[in-house]
Design a protein around this motif. Structure first.
Motif, PDB file in Angstrom:
ATOM      1  N   LEU A 245       0.818  -1.212   0.000  1.00  0.00           N
ATOM      2  CA  LEU A 245       0.000   0.000   0.000  1.00  0.00           C
ATOM      3  C   LEU A 245       0.855   1.267   0.000  1.00  0.00           C
ATOM      4  CD1 LEU A 245      -2.883  -0.982   2.437  1.00  0.00           C
ATOM      5  CD2 LEU A 245      -2.992  -0.739  -0.045  1.00  0.00           C
ATOM      6  N   ILE A 246       1.930   1.264   0.760  1.00  0.00           N
ATOM      7  CA  ILE A 246       2.803   2.433   0.792  1.00  0.00           C
ATOM      8  C   ILE A 246       3.408   2.689  -0.587  1.00  0.00           C
ATOM      9  CG2 ILE A 246       4.998   3.303   1.707  1.00  0.00           C
ATOM     10  CD1 ILE A 246       4.212   1.956   4.378  1.00  0.00           C
ATOM     11  N   GLU A 247       3.813   1.623  -1.265  1.00  0.00           N
ATOM     12  CA  GLU A 247       4.355   1.789  -2.615  1.00  0.00           C
ATOM     13  C   GLU A 247       3.283   2.229  -3.600  1.00  0.00           C
ATOM     14  OE1 GLU A 247       6.194  -1.927  -3.494  1.00  0.00           O
ATOM     15  OE2 GLU A 247       7.909  -1.605  -2.149  1.00  0.00           O
ATOM     16  N   LEU A 254      -4.669  10.396  -2.305  1.00  0.00           N
ATOM     17  CA  LEU A 254      -5.224   9.896  -1.053  1.00  0.00           C
ATOM     18  C   LEU A 254      -5.098   8.382  -1.004  1.00  0.00           C
ATOM     19  CD1 LEU A 254      -6.855  10.682   1.553  1.00  0.00           C
ATOM     20  CD2 LEU A 254      -8.927  10.214   0.234  1.00  0.00           C
ATOM     21  N   LEU A 255      -4.757   7.859   0.168  1.00  0.00           N
ATOM     22  CA  LEU A 255      -4.758   6.420   0.434  1.00  0.00           C
ATOM     23  C   LEU A 255      -5.835   6.147   1.474  1.00  0.00           C
ATOM     24  CD1 LEU A 255      -3.624   3.511   0.444  1.00  0.00           C
ATOM     25  CD2 LEU A 255      -1.916   4.288   2.115  1.00  0.00           C
ATOM     26  N   VAL A 256      -6.695   5.170   1.197  1.00  0.00           N
ATOM     27  CA  VAL A 256      -7.827   4.877   2.083  1.00  0.00           C
ATOM     28  C   VAL A 256      -7.695   3.461   2.633  1.00  0.00           C
ATOM     29  CG1 VAL A 256     -10.336   4.748   2.303  1.00  0.00           C
ATOM     30  CG2 VAL A 256      -9.303   6.400   0.718  1.00  0.00           C
ATOM     31  N   VAL A 257      -7.796   3.337   3.958  1.00  0.00           N
ATOM     32  CA  VAL A 257      -7.780   2.034   4.621  1.00  0.00           C
ATOM     33  C   VAL A 257      -8.936   1.985   5.612  1.00  0.00           C
ATOM     34  CG1 VAL A 257      -5.305   1.647   4.356  1.00  0.00           C
ATOM     35  CG2 VAL A 257      -6.158   2.856   6.379  1.00  0.00           C
ATOM     36  N   PRO A 272      -1.639  -3.487  12.285  1.00  0.00           N
ATOM     37  CA  PRO A 272      -0.284  -3.109  11.864  1.00  0.00           C
ATOM     38  C   PRO A 272      -0.256  -2.404  10.514  1.00  0.00           C
ATOM     39  CG  PRO A 272      -0.601  -5.498  11.775  1.00  0.00           C
ATOM     40  CD  PRO A 272      -1.764  -4.942  12.506  1.00  0.00           C
ATOM     41  N   VAL A 273      -1.192  -2.751   9.619  1.00  0.00           N
ATOM     42  CA  VAL A 273      -1.236  -2.076   8.318  1.00  0.00           C
ATOM     43  C   VAL A 273      -1.627  -0.611   8.506  1.00  0.00           C
ATOM     44  CG1 VAL A 273      -2.364  -1.985   6.062  1.00  0.00           C
ATOM     45  CG2 VAL A 273      -1.733  -4.193   7.057  1.00  0.00           C
ATOM     46  N   ASP A 274      -2.675  -0.362   9.323  1.00  0.00           N
ATOM     47  CA  ASP A 274      -3.101   1.014   9.586  1.00  0.00           C
ATOM     48  C   ASP A 274      -1.960   1.825  10.194  1.00  0.00           C
ATOM     49  OD1 ASP A 274      -5.744   0.509   8.750  1.00  0.00           O
ATOM     50  OD2 ASP A 274      -6.266  -0.298  10.713  1.00  0.00           O
ATOM     51  N   HIS A 275      -1.283   1.253  11.188  1.00  0.00           N
ATOM     52  CA  HIS A 275      -0.181   1.967  11.834  1.00  0.00           C
ATOM     53  C   HIS A 275       0.924   2.285  10.831  1.00  0.00           C
ATOM     54  CE1 HIS A 275      -0.975   2.036  16.205  1.00  0.00           C
ATOM     55  NE2 HIS A 275      -1.756   0.995  15.952  1.00  0.00           N
ATOM     56  N   ALA A 276       1.263   1.330  10.002  1.00  0.00           N
ATOM     57  CA  ALA A 276       2.367   1.536   9.057  1.00  0.00           C
ATOM     58  C   ALA A 276       2.049   2.630   8.048  1.00  0.00           C
ATOM     59  CB  ALA A 276       2.683   0.220   8.336  1.00  0.00           C
ATOM     60  N   VAL A 277       0.860   2.603   7.468  1.00  0.00           N
ATOM     61  CA  VAL A 277       0.549   3.606   6.446  1.00  0.00           C
ATOM     62  C   VAL A 277       0.376   4.984   7.070  1.00  0.00           C
ATOM     63  CG1 VAL A 277      -0.449   1.904   4.875  1.00  0.00           C
ATOM     64  CG2 VAL A 277      -1.954   3.129   6.459  1.00  0.00           C
ATOM     65  N   HIS A 279       2.102   6.143   9.479  1.00  0.00           N
ATOM     66  CA  HIS A 279       3.444   6.649   9.748  1.00  0.00           C
ATOM     67  C   HIS A 279       4.255   6.921   8.478  1.00  0.00           C
ATOM     68  CE1 HIS A 279       2.731   5.281  13.909  1.00  0.00           C
ATOM     69  NE2 HIS A 279       3.693   6.125  14.230  1.00  0.00           N
ATOM     70  N   TYR A 280       4.073   6.104   7.451  1.00  0.00           N
ATOM     71  CA  TYR A 280       5.034   6.133   6.354  1.00  0.00           C
ATOM     72  C   TYR A 280       4.457   6.407   4.965  1.00  0.00           C
ATOM     73  CZ  TYR A 280       7.939   3.990   9.927  1.00  0.00           C
ATOM     74  OH  TYR A 280       8.618   3.737  11.080  1.00  0.00           O
ATOM     75  N   ALA A 281       3.149   6.465   4.809  1.00  0.00           N
ATOM     76  CA  ALA A 281       2.591   6.697   3.480  1.00  0.00           C
ATOM     77  C   ALA A 281       3.017   8.069   2.954  1.00  0.00           C
ATOM     78  CB  ALA A 281       1.073   6.596   3.503  1.00  0.00           C
ATOM     79  N   PRO A 282       3.303   8.182   1.656  1.00  0.00           N
ATOM     80  CA  PRO A 282       3.784   9.439   1.093  1.00  0.00           C
ATOM     81  C   PRO A 282       2.671  10.424   0.737  1.00  0.00           C
ATOM     82  CG  PRO A 282       3.749   7.757  -0.599  1.00  0.00           C
ATOM     83  CD  PRO A 282       3.322   7.083   0.675  1.00  0.00           C
ATOM     84  N   CYS A 283       1.420  10.079   1.056  1.00  0.00           N
ATOM     85  CA  CYS A 283       0.293  10.949   0.722  1.00  0.00           C
ATOM     86  C   CYS A 283      -0.681  10.963   1.898  1.00  0.00           C
ATOM     87  CB  CYS A 283      -0.404  10.444  -0.546  1.00  0.00           C
ATOM     88  SG  CYS A 283      -1.308   8.895  -0.331  1.00  0.00           S
ATOM     89  N   PRO A 284      -1.683  11.838   1.884  1.00  0.00           N
ATOM     90  CA  PRO A 284      -2.695  11.803   2.944  1.00  0.00           C
ATOM     91  C   PRO A 284      -3.332  10.423   3.070  1.00  0.00           C
ATOM     92  CG  PRO A 284      -2.910  13.817   1.670  1.00  0.00           C
ATOM     93  CD  PRO A 284      -1.896  12.975   0.955  1.00  0.00           C
ATOM     94  N   VAL A 285      -3.628  10.028   4.320  1.00  0.00           N
ATOM     95  CA  VAL A 285      -4.217   8.722   4.605  1.00  0.00           C
ATOM     96  C   VAL A 285      -5.571   8.912   5.279  1.00  0.00           C
ATOM     97  CG1 VAL A 285      -3.992   6.562   5.895  1.00  0.00           C
ATOM     98  CG2 VAL A 285      -1.966   7.617   4.844  1.00  0.00           C
TER      99      VAL A 285
END
Length: 294
Positions: A245-247, A254-257, A272-277, A279-285
């Motif tokens: 998802l981060i890639e 926008l990234l939606v989870v 863990p997926v929610d926490h990771a994105v 912290h590290y997603a390159p766009c708004p989450v």
């Protein structure tokens, strides 16, 4: 009743980016904008004598902050109906309460003070886990890769039916006159060779086929009830879900989870997926609760 877009402001650079995003969202969705600054200054008034007992210094600064934010929105988005409010309470408690009557709550990923250096401030993490409406967290810095206009990425979970996150993501793509990228991650068996395409008939091939079928089922139900005509692309990718998802979010607007509602008082279960994105997603989450607001 049109629920507002709510944005939390603390005067940081990150919150200014959140304000601009929220104003654009309000304009795009034709919703009012509500600016909220919450602080516990009243609990610390006795630590130093105020210049004006009726107007503590912290309160004056807070009112100036929201006035400046309101004027900024009026200059950038004059068509948006904007109000601002200063609340003398814990920011998380204030924003969770606001989420009961909000279309979405927006805030920056970093706060002020000691938590400013963290990838995700404590307010953002706590709110994402307790909100009753979608929460959008804005990165502290602009992305390295300019976003392609209208691109929204959606992480597809294990549910066979379209989750509220999928409905929210499709609406976001439609409001942007853009496209939705639906992503389903899958993992090959531990003994399978990495970085090679799965051979026909292998266990890895079966895992990929299962992921493709699951994605097709969810999107079939989602687009079947959609009348916007939004283009939806499918992406079935091998790898850990958070990494995939981060890639995929590189170059997205926008990234939606999704997040599951807990049966107890703890609120949402941020996996863990929610926490990771976050912290590290390159766009708004956007983190979207999987059940309707209570």
């Amino acid at each position: 009743m049109r629920l507002p877009v709510v944005v939390g402001m603390d005067g940081s650079e990150s919150s200014l980016r959140a304000l601009d995003w929220a104003a654009a969202e309000a304009a795009r969705s034709r919703l009012p904008l509500r600016i909220v600054h919450a602080s516990l200054w009243e609990h610390y008034e006795g630590l130093r004598p105020p210049v004006d007992p009726e107007h503590p210094v912290e309160q004056v600064l807070a009112e100036r902050l929201v006035d400046s934010a309101r004027n900024r929105v009026r200059g950038l988005r004059p068509e948006v109906d904007v109000v601002a409010d200063v609340q003398p309470e814990d920011p998380v408690a204030a924003l969770v309460r606001e989420s009961h009557e909000a279309a979405v709550v927006v805030l920056g990923s970093r706060g002020r003070g000691r938590i400013a250096g963290m990838l995700l401030g404590s307010v953002g993490l706590a709110l994402a886990g307790r909100s009753h409406c979608p929460v959008v967290v804005i990165p502290a810095r602009p992305p390295r890769t300019p976003a392609e206009p209208g691109r929204v990425v959606l992480g597809i979970g294990d549910a066979a039916e379209p989750a509220p996150a999928a409905v929210f993501a499709l609406a976001q793509a439609a409001s942007r006159h853009g496209e939705l990228i639906a992503v389903r991650a899958w993992r090959s068996p531990a003994h399978a060779l990495l970085n090679r395409p799965p051979l026909p008939g292998s266990a890895a091939s079966a895992h990929r086929r299962e992921a493709e079928e699951h994605l097709g089922t969810v999107l079939g139900a989602l687009t079947g009830q959609d009348g916007s005509g939004t283009v939806v692309h499918r992406s079935v990718t091998q790898g850990p879900a958070h990494q995939v998802l981060i890639e995929a979010a590189e170059g997205a607007e926008l990234l939606v989870v999704g997040a599951r509602r807990s049966s107890g008082w703890h609120g949402l279960q941020l996996g863990p997926v929610d926490h990771a994105v976050l912290h590290y997603a390159p766009c708004p989450v956007a983190v979207v609760p999987d059940t309707p607001r209570s």
